[in-house]
Design an enzyme around this catalytic site. Structure first.
Site, mmCIF file in Angstrom:
data_model
loop_
_atom_site.group_PDB
_atom_site.id
_atom_site.type_symbol
_atom_site.label_atom_id
_atom_site.label_comp_id
_atom_site.label_asym_id
_atom_site.label_seq_id
_atom_site.Cartn_x
_atom_site.Cartn_y
_atom_site.Cartn_z
ATOM 1 N N LYS A 131 0.862 -1.196 0.000
ATOM 2 C CA LYS A 131 0.000 0.000 0.000
ATOM 3 C C LYS A 131 0.894 1.240 0.000
ATOM 4 O O LYS A 131 1.435 1.627 1.029
ATOM 5 C CB LYS A 131 -0.920 -0.005 1.214
ATOM 6 N N GLU A 189 -0.935 5.552 -7.870
ATOM 7 C CA GLU A 189 -0.457 6.402 -6.775
ATOM 8 C C GLU A 189 0.777 7.184 -7.198
ATOM 9 O O GLU A 189 1.746 6.619 -7.710
ATOM 10 C CB GLU A 189 -0.112 5.527 -5.572
#
Length: 715
Positions: A131, A189
């Site tokens: 993540k 991201e």
């Protein structure tokens, strides 16, 4: 006044009424933190504390599902886009993820998936990916060409950062391959390597500019620049891992194979991503990546697990703000030990006294930490916000060896003490009872954990915000003297207290305001005229302008109506302040104040604390010496046609301003509301009335024109 810790009741003990209030409190707090994180790129709390707020909210909503509203944080993502960037509607919302904090919760997630899909003993394949702690981004391609890039925003609407994104080398302007859809939203991201972050901060410091707090903030701040050249100069990276809208069918049938498609299309896909076939496989990956976390070139704050088959993802769908087919397994915060060398008290703009730990430098998660938050005085004593012991009751003392934690790589905090290393001469910390900036006494209200300075009118730490409040629209409302002028005059030392505003004219031979950039003789003359016009002021405006905690416009009017004149008000407040003791206040003046309808203990105590600080009284006396008249409060007519009625004004009013209309209605005993409900008695509609008028008609509320309203109140 005696203080006590605010108790946070267990969810199991909440009644429906108390749960509703608690949900409102949690929603406001979460919204504030979402804005700080998503809009301002400056998170104020750790990931762990934020997650705890969300978990409590979700627990309450689980117990009382009928209290869940569309406005709940559980039903939305992030924060609304900030001003300054064009807004972009996402074709498919960019949702957030549910969280798991233990192995058992990961196992429960997979059990839910199996039950929902009715898989029996079959174990669904799971894609596990680090993540990344960065900024989520959605890229829209049409006929294979990049046409738009947008931040997550609130999940539905983001900020258009297309020009900035075109400078990122990891993002292709044209998709590669031969299976390119007519239109698609591809997501991932934006992040910054740890080494690049350290180099950037070194440049910031050499240039005399403030360093970034962490790589996530630096990536977000670099991408959301108005000057594209600044973004281009920053070493931003991008990992692709998801998609939103996809015209036609996706070229692959699984999450893992779609990542391969993204790779072939020209994106960088994280090579650590792994396909797992059991809970044990997923947890092995989690532990391995956790052990390697410090050595990874980028920051991560957990692992994301996603059901691999896309048809199963579609069947699982979404629950509120999160997909049922994915979950984030969060890491525990990074920790280190060091020496607490000093505790300093910072005074915020609202007078809150916040303890800050000054530490012997220590590296936590690759970042050198010298300061950490201590939250409040109870936290130092070893008492939690719920009144229960923290750290098994261990207090924190100067000289202690303490454990520092960077939860989510945000704000370092002192989480524990190593007692067997405590120096023999370490003594319990005594939280100051006076403001370290101005010396006024600092008080802590019942039910609060924060101690606040009471020197509202004279404390330099609060001065700018208090002065801005003093000249705001509902207070003195001086034309030509707004927030920017207050900041300028305060910075130059010309206006430190409210009275200084009214002596500007007599001091101008020395100050020479007309020589300021943007000023001239005419503008200065107009400013002085506007100030002079406010030497006569209504009592409720004066009370509101003082900035007493909990005394907003409504309470200021209640106080003004009750006491009537400035002399009566001041006399009562001085008498109430004189009767204050540690055991309470039994004076007749305080009891009278406390018994005013709509005031109550909390407001009454705040008002008395203000007047118990002698320098506030001196500052107010000095101000009154510069005013010509404080107008008595207009008495409310209890026998008017609208007394006790609730009225809403909407649209453009031509015969009076909105403030004039509100004041007139309140003098006649009416309550003026900002929204229409079944309890509304009248809606007064001017030109271009919108949704409030529509709702009034739907609810059958009486709608009046301005003329009809005037006829009613003039009777």
């Amino acid at each position: 006044m005696k203080s006590k810790s605010k108790t946070v009741p267990d969810v199991a003990t909440l009644t429906k009424a108390k749960a509703k209030v608690e949900l409102m409190r949690l929603a406001l707090e979460i919204e504030r933190h979402d804005k700080a994180y998503y809009q301002e790129d400056a998170p104020k709390v750790s990931d762990a504390d934020y997650d705890a707020l969300r978990r409590r909210l979700e627990e309450i909503e689980h117990k009382f599902p009928e209290l869940v509203s569309g406005a709940s944080p559980s039903q939305k993502v992030g924060a609304a886009p900030a001003r300054g960037f064009a807004k972009v509607q996402h074709a498919v919302p960019m949702l957030s993820l549910g969280n798991a904090f233990s192995d058992d919760e990961v196992a429960e997630f997979l059990q839910r998936v199996r039950r929902f899909l009715n898989l029996g003993d079959e174990i669904p394949a799971i894609v596990a990916e680090p993540k990344i702690d960065g900024l989520s981004l959605s890229l829209r391609y049409e006929q294979g060409e990049l046409v738009r890039a947008a931040t997550r925003g609130d999940g539905s609407v983001g900020e258009d950062v297309t020009a900035n994104v075109r400078t990122l080398k990891d993002i292709p302007h044209t998709l590669k391959g031969n299976r390119i859809p007519a239109a698609c939203e591809l997501r991932g991201e934006v992040y910054m390597l740890k080494s690049d972050f350290l180099a950037l901060n070194k440049k910031q410091e050499e240039a005399g500019e403030a360093p970034f707090a962490n790589p996530r903030n630096s990536a977000a701040g670099s991408l959301r620049q108005k000057d594209v050249a600044i973004t281009a100069s920053r070493p931003l990276k991008f990992f692709a891992y998801a998609w939103g809208e996809f015209s036609g069918e996706t070229p692959e049938r699984t999450q893992h194979d779609m990542l391969g498609w993204l790779d072939h299309a020209g994106f960088v896909v994280n090579p650590e991503i792994t396909l797992c076939h059991s809970v044990d496989d997923a947890l092995v990956f989690y532990r391995r990546i956790g052990e390697e976390r410090a050595a990874l070139p980028y920051d991560i704050d957990g692992v994301v697990y996603k059901v691999d088959r896309l048809d199963w993802q579609a069947r699982l769908g979404f629950a509120g703000r999160a997909p049922r087919w994915a979950i984030a397994h969060k890491f525990a915060a990074e920790q280190a030990t060091t020496i607490l060398e000093k505790i300093e008290i910072q005074v915020g703009r609202t007078g809150a006294l916040t303890p800050v730990a000054r530490l012997a430098p220590v590296t936590v998660g690759g970042v050198v930490v010298q300061n950490a938050t201590l939250h409040n005085e109870d936290y130092i004593k070893g008492v939690g916000n719920d009144g229960q012991p923290l750290r098994e009751g261990r207090d924190i003392r100067v000289g202690d060896t303490v454990i520092i934690q960077r939860a989510g790589d945000v704000i370092p905090q002192v989480v524990d003490v190593v007692l067997d290393k405590r120096p023999a001469d370490a003594v319990p910390y005594e939280f100051p009872q006076a403001c370290p900036v101005c010396g006024s006494h600092a008080v802590r209200e019942d039910g609060e954990v924060v101690r606040r300075c009471t020197g509202a009118l004279i404390c330099p730490a609060q001065a700018v915000e208090r002065l801005k409040h003093f000249v705001s629209r509902l207070a003195f409302d001086i034309d030509g003297l707004g927030e920017k002028q207050i900041e300028l005059f305060h910075e130059r030392g010309w206006v430190k207290e409210p009275v200084d505003i009214f002596t500007l004219k007599t001091r101008n031979a020395t100050l020479k305001l007309e020589e300021l950039e943007g000023y001239g003789e005419t503008s200065v003359r107009n400013l002085f005229a506007a100030i002079d016009a406010r030497r006569t002021i209504e009592l409720h405006r004066l009370i509101f302008a003082l900035g007493i905690r909990h005394v907003g416009e409504g309470n200021a009017k209640l106080l003004a109506r009750h006491y009537g004149t400035i002399d009566a008000f001041l006399g009562a407040m001085r008498a109430a302040a004189a009767g204050q003791t540690e055991e309470g206040n039994t004076s007749e003046a305080y009891q009278d104040l406390d018994n005013i309808g709509g005031i109550g203990d909390i407001v009454a105590e705040a008002v008395v604390e203000f007047f118990a600080e002698e320098r506030n009284v001196e500052a107010l006396d000095a101000l009154l010496g510069e005013l010509d008249e404080v107008l008595p409060a207009a008495q409310v007519k209890r026998d008017s046609a609208v007394a006790g009625k609730t009225v809403v004004f909407t649209g453009s009013l031509s015969k009076f301003t909105r403030d004039e209309a509100k004041a007139a209605a309140e003098r006649l005993g009416a309550k003026v509301a900002g929204s229409v409900s079944k309890k509304t008695d009248f809606v007064v509609a001017g030109e271009d009335a919108g949704s409030k008028l529509t709702k009034a008609r739907e609810l059958g509320v009486s709608v009046l024109s301005e003329d009809e309203w005037l006829a009613l109140i003039q009777g």
